[in-house]
Enzyme design. Structure first.
Site, PDB file in Angstrom:
ATOM      1  N   GLU A 140       0.989  -1.276   0.259  1.00  0.00           N
ATOM      2  CA  GLU A 140      -0.098  -0.033   0.344  1.00  0.00           C
ATOM      3  C   GLU A 140       0.660   1.812  -0.056  1.00  0.00           C
ATOM      4  OE1 GLU A 140      -4.050   1.818   2.404  1.00  0.00           O
ATOM      5  OE2 GLU A 140      -2.582   0.020   3.317  1.00  0.00           O
ATOM      6  N   LYS A 170      -9.243   3.807  -2.660  1.00  0.00           N
ATOM      7  CA  LYS A 170      -9.291   2.665  -1.510  1.00  0.00           C
ATOM      8  C   LYS A 170     -10.705   3.063  -1.247  1.00  0.00           C
ATOM      9  CE  LYS A 170      -7.303   0.972   2.781  1.00  0.00           C
ATOM     10  NZ  LYS A 170      -6.452   1.786   3.425  1.00  0.00           N
ATOM     11  N   CYS A 191      -5.907  -3.065   1.722  1.00  0.00           N
ATOM     12  CA  CYS A 191      -5.990  -3.186   2.972  1.00  0.00           C
ATOM     13  C   CYS A 191      -6.753  -3.478   3.911  1.00  0.00           C
ATOM     14  CB  CYS A 191      -4.553  -2.002   3.875  1.00  0.00           C
ATOM     15  SG  CYS A 191      -4.004  -2.627   5.272  1.00  0.00           S
ATOM     16  N   SER A 198      20.064  -1.538  34.361  1.00  0.00           N
ATOM     17  CA  SER A 198      20.248  -1.602  35.458  1.00  0.00           C
ATOM     18  C   SER A 198      20.533  -3.381  36.222  1.00  0.00           C
ATOM     19  CB  SER A 198      19.197  -1.325  36.181  1.00  0.00           C
ATOM     20  OG  SER A 198      17.820  -1.522  35.636  1.00  0.00           O
ATOM     21  N   ASP A 228      13.470  -5.229  32.488  1.00  0.00           N
ATOM     22  CA  ASP A 228      13.202  -3.940  31.087  1.00  0.00           C
ATOM     23  C   ASP A 228      14.759  -4.178  30.699  1.00  0.00           C
ATOM     24  OD1 ASP A 228      10.911  -4.234  32.328  1.00  0.00           O
ATOM     25  OD2 ASP A 228      10.740  -2.725  33.398  1.00  0.00           O
ATOM     26  N   SER A 229      15.179  -3.320  31.125  1.00  0.00           N
ATOM     27  CA  SER A 229      16.784  -3.074  30.601  1.00  0.00           C
ATOM     28  C   SER A 229      17.613  -4.024  30.225  1.00  0.00           C
ATOM     29  CB  SER A 229      17.287  -2.348  31.346  1.00  0.00           C
ATOM     30  OG  SER A 229      18.049  -2.458  32.818  1.00  0.00           O
TER      31      SER A 229
END
Length: 700
Positions: A45, A114, A175, A356, A360-361
């Site tokens: 697209e 579209k 799409c 850390s 997460d890190s």
């Protein structure tokens, strides 16, 4: 015999407004399609300008440059003797449309706008485009002079029409039209269209790929037909990652599959299929048209065949089983590809991450390592473009990556920023992980900077704030935590700008953030702390999924340091230690677990629950673990935290979109950022319901 057709679809890593690069990739895909014998080529697209142009669609320059690229495509010898289906914005009667342009041998066959817009979640198409709502209607479109000079045409058909070749009929979906309950392929199939095409810009979201595949299989199971699906690939300059998955299906079976995640800028999928299989399938299932007012498709005839005269010995593609990635694999692949796109196109020399030693890190660090694994595999597989980009990033034209760990040392810097409140355990976990992935690692102590800032405050105010553990107030305690977090952000950017300079290397580093979607949901982070970064690959991923991802990395990549990280309780380490050990934990601070937050997040965003309706659902979901009053307490605590901290979403780091309940204020979650945090009416309804339930239980 003229019954077997070879068709091609593709995934392209297009980039918003990169007209030169986009044109080159389109031509490469057409060239490859022809090399495999295809007579029809479908692209993603808005591939000419890039899907993510956003408000640049308002600019006449975008329309002008799109037509200039179209002219180049029409004039290129590469596009001869194959029907090319490309996407671009077009203005018709002063209205902008998202269009497909089909052309053959320097002649435009039709322009199909579209009809059904994507206008939810990450998408705002009706902001820039109008839907074509004239069902089965076609108008004349007057071509710009630059195109007339090439094609010799003044006007071409524009509207809801299909292409009729000498041997078959081809109809277009774009799409979101596939996802609509009244998809165009339904009526087109009933009117004899045998090949459906879908050009998409469909983004990656965890656990989403099966929906896309099932929709396409279902579309051709119901009434038969061949379905070609093309998709954008890469970041396109925004938060989402378009994940490819180009495919070809026939009569409910997938017969050709492209990669979901890949570093290849151009991937072409071809398939040879027998039109008689479609006709036989439909002959048994389809009944004569029974609608009294059925309106047939407008057919644009073209003197061209997709099949050959002597194709009896041409083998056809057979059904295959689609390989779906696990969520852990998706996290290791999608964000890694997104990071690479961002790095190579940003002109920077690598990444810097405050590491850390927490989940997460460490997840962010592992995603960078996964990126290096993908890069080394691509180079080993002979991908010269990836090698060229890697050499440009590291600043060495002769460089050839040996292994992911060695490459990681060149493009990835991690730093542990210790304070007097940091434990030796987290320092060791960060160091061990950095050693195993190969990042260039630094230990930095921030106490001097924190004391300097507090000294400035004390000199002005005459007072020195204290932690709660030392008798300070809640306000003092929070301010002392925040100053540590914000000092880390300042130092992260300083080292990102100058650490390569200090090593005698050119370039700067992009700062990576590592706040997960659940922390963003509650605002459980400091505004402008080290969660404030250039980009964040995990900002749309839940804590639960990140833990599963780290376990996957520990097994698949032999990163044994992750096991101790997973075993440790999540903590910000911003308050004083107790006997040298961490006393502060994230879940205690938030008053709920990360798994509870995931449930709440989905109810808030996907189920669109306010406080009262959320309470009504959770008293049943959590009935085995919590009483109604405990559920009420958690719901009210969440909405207080959410509303008090919602302002933080206006500055949240641009994050990889992976989860359907992201609170990203910039695009995905359009809610206010200033609330009446007491929620007095809503909470009173919850309290009344708890009282009523207690009274009912007492009666029984």
């Amino acid at each position: 015999m003229g019954r077997k057709v070879t068709v091609a679809t593709c995934s392209l890593n297009q980039w918003a407004l990169d007209f030169e690069g986009n044109c080159e990739r389109i031509l490469r895909s057409i060239e490859e399609a022809k090399a495999h014998g295809a007579k029809y080529r479908l692209g993603p697209e808005l591939e000419i300008c890039g899907y993510g142009c956003a408000d640049h669609f308002y600019e006449s320059d975008t329309l002008l440059h799109s037509f200039q690229v179209l002219r180049n495509l029409l004039e290129s010898p590469v596009t001869q003797d194959i029907i090319c289906d490309v996407g671009m914005p077009i203005m018709h009667h002063n209205v902008r449309y998202n269009c497909r342009v089909l052309f053959l041998n320097r002649k435009i066959l039709l322009i199909r706008p579209k009809m059904m817009m994507a206008n939810h979640g990450n998408y705002r198409e009706v902001r820039w485009f109008s839907p074509w709502n004239k069902l089965r209607q076609v108008e004349e479109y007057f071509l710009p002079r630059m195109i007339q000079e090439v094609t010799g045409q003044d006007t071409v058909p524009f509207g809801d029409c299909v292409l009729s070749t000498k041997d078959t009929c081809i109809g277009t979906e774009i799409c979101a039209e596939l996802w609509n309950p009244d998809s165009p392929h339904i009526q087109m199939g009933r009117d004899g269209v045998e090949i459906f095409t879908n050009s998409s810009a469909s983004h990656h979201e965890l656990r989403k790929a099966d929906q896309r595949v099932n929709l396409i299989k279902s579309a051709t199971t119901k009434s038969g037909g061949i379905y070609l699906y093309a998709n954008q690939r890469g970041c396109d300059g925004d938060r989402v990652y378009y994940d490819g998955c180009a495919m070809v299906a026939i009569n409910g079976d997938v017969v050709a599959q492209g990669a979901q995640f890949s570093l290849d800028d151009v991937e072409v999928i071809t398939a040879t299929l027998d039109l008689e299989d479609v006709r036989s399938y439909r002959g048994e299932l389809c009944q004569p048209q029974l609608e009294s007012e059925f309106k047939p498709c407008h057919r644009v005839k073209v003197d061209f065949s997709l099949s050959g005269c002597d194709d009896v010995y041409l083998p056809t593609h057979q059904p295959i089983e689609w390989h779906f990635h696990t969520p852990e694999e998706e996290i290791s692949l999608g964000p890694a590809c997104w990071l690479w796109d961002y790095l190579r196109r940003s002109g920077q020399a690598g990444f810097l991450l405050p590491l850390s030693g927490g989940v997460d890190s460490s997840s962010t660090a592992c995603i960078v390592h996964c990126m290096c694994v993908l890069l080394c595999r691509a180079v080993e597989g002979g991908n010269s473009r990836v090698l060229e980009d890697v050499r440009r990033v590291v600043g060495d034209e002769s460089y050839h990556p040996q292994d992911p760990k060695e490459l990681c040392a060149r493009v990835f810097t991690t730093c542990y920023m210790a304070s007097e409140n940091s434990s030796e355990d987290t320092r060791n976990r960060a160091r061990d992980l950095a050693n195993q992935i190969g990042s260039t690692h630094m230990n930095i102590n921030i106490d001097m900077a924190v004391k300097g800032i507090l000294g400035i405050f004390s000199a002005v105010s005459g007072r020195w704030p204290q932690f709660r553990a030392s008798g300070g107030s809640r306000r003092e305690n929070l301010a002392l935590q925040n100053v540590q977090a914000r000092v880390r952000m300042v130092l992260a950017y300083l080292f990102a700008q100058l650490s390569l300079w200090a090593r005698g290397r050119p370039g700067g580093l992009l700062v990576l953030g590592s706040a997960n979607v659940d922390e963003s949901l509650t605002g459980y982070f400091t505004k402008y702390d080290c969660s404030s970064a250039d980009i964040n690959p995990i900002g749309g991923i839940s804590k639960t999924d990140l833990k599963c991802f780290l376990l996957h990395c520990a097994k698949q990549l032999q990163l044994t340091a992750l096991r101790s990280i997973l075993a440790a309780p999540p903590t910000a380490e911003l308050e004083p230690l107790t006997d040298g050990r961490v006393s502060q934990t994230d879940e205690a601070d938030m008053g709920m677990t990360y798994s509870e937050l995931s449930v709440i997040g989905r109810l808030r965003k996907i189920s669109k629950c306010g406080p009262f309706s959320m309470f009504c659902k959770l008293i049943h979901t959590w009935k085995d673990a919590l009483s109604p009053s405990e559920v009420a307490q958690k719901v009210k605590r969440f909405f207080r935290m959410y509303s008090v901290n919602r302002h933080k979403m206006t500055t949240v780091t641009p994050s990889y979109h992976a989860e359907s309940y992201s609170p990203d204020d910039n695009r995905f979650d359009l809610r206010p950022f200033l609330y009446n945090a007491s929620w007095s009416w809503q909470f009173r309804c919850i309290d009344d319901q708890v009282t009523q339930m207690a009274a009912n239980r007492a009666k029984h």
